[in-house]
Design an enzyme around this catalytic site. Sequence first.
Site, PDB file in Angstrom:
ATOM      1  N   HIS A 119     -23.021  21.964 -35.158  1.00  0.00           N
ATOM      2  CA  HIS A 119     -24.119  22.926 -35.193  1.00  0.00           C
ATOM      3  C   HIS A 119     -23.739  24.238 -35.871  1.00  0.00           C
ATOM      4  CE1 HIS A 119     -25.819  20.546 -31.531  1.00  0.00           C
ATOM      5  NE2 HIS A 119     -26.122  19.991 -32.680  1.00  0.00           N
TER       6      HIS A 119
ATOM      7  N   ASN B 105     -18.706  15.623 -16.999  1.00  0.00           N
ATOM      8  CA  ASN B 105     -19.904  16.462 -16.976  1.00  0.00           C
ATOM      9  C   ASN B 105     -20.427  16.572 -15.550  1.00  0.00           C
ATOM     10  OD1 ASN B 105     -21.775  17.930 -18.819  1.00  0.00           O
ATOM     11  ND2 ASN B 105     -23.303  16.608 -17.876  1.00  0.00           N
TER      12      ASN B 105
END
Length: 240
Positions: free
Chosen positions: A109, A208
């Site tokens: 990104h 996570n």
Amino acid sequence: MTLVAILSGAGISTDSGIPDYRGPAGVWRKDPEAEKLVTYDFYLADPEIRRRSWQMRRTSAPWNAEPNAAHRAVAELERSGTPVRVITQNVDGLHQLAGLPARKVLELHGTAREVTCVRCHARSSMGEALERVEAGEADPACAVCGGILKPATVMFGERLDPLVLADAMTVAKACEVFVAVGSTLQVQPAASLAGIAAEHGARLIVVNAEPTPYDALADEVVREPIGTALPRLLAGLAVS
């Protein structure tokens, strides 16, 4: 030697004071309007959006953050001699600040540490742009051509760099271990890299706090805090 690929998402940087965006307490859930500040079409069309965006960067700058234990553990794994490639969804540059060579980091990104002109594509540092904002320019223009400046990140509505994505897919196919850490694995095409790695025989590990769509494919799922879980996990890989 075992090639370890690490896909890092926002969760790896929360201990550095950079907020998560899509988690249960994420920025987008708390203030959906904030998403407009990083949406390409809104940003180009509305000077007020740009002014608000520059003020947001002044007060929540990732360059004020420091690498945390998880970033340092990734760099330490690389220094141990284990082949490592990081594919990051983050734009904070903290992997590099922790000591990982920039050539081993694929920034899907882009980076928030630089700005680019949407017209002539000239690049300069975010620090220089913010100095202009501090000096009174609410919406600083490109010093080369006068075009609109934006952070050198992939905003919502923009395509990922196809060359960076292609390199990431190559790494996912070639690695023996793929660790997805701090990512919801919901944003495509980045999330699909976990599936690609698993399909090509990699050991898939998901670290996570919340469940992800790829947990069922994983060989191991870790729900412990990233700052303690990742260093322990990577230390094991370094000696395996």
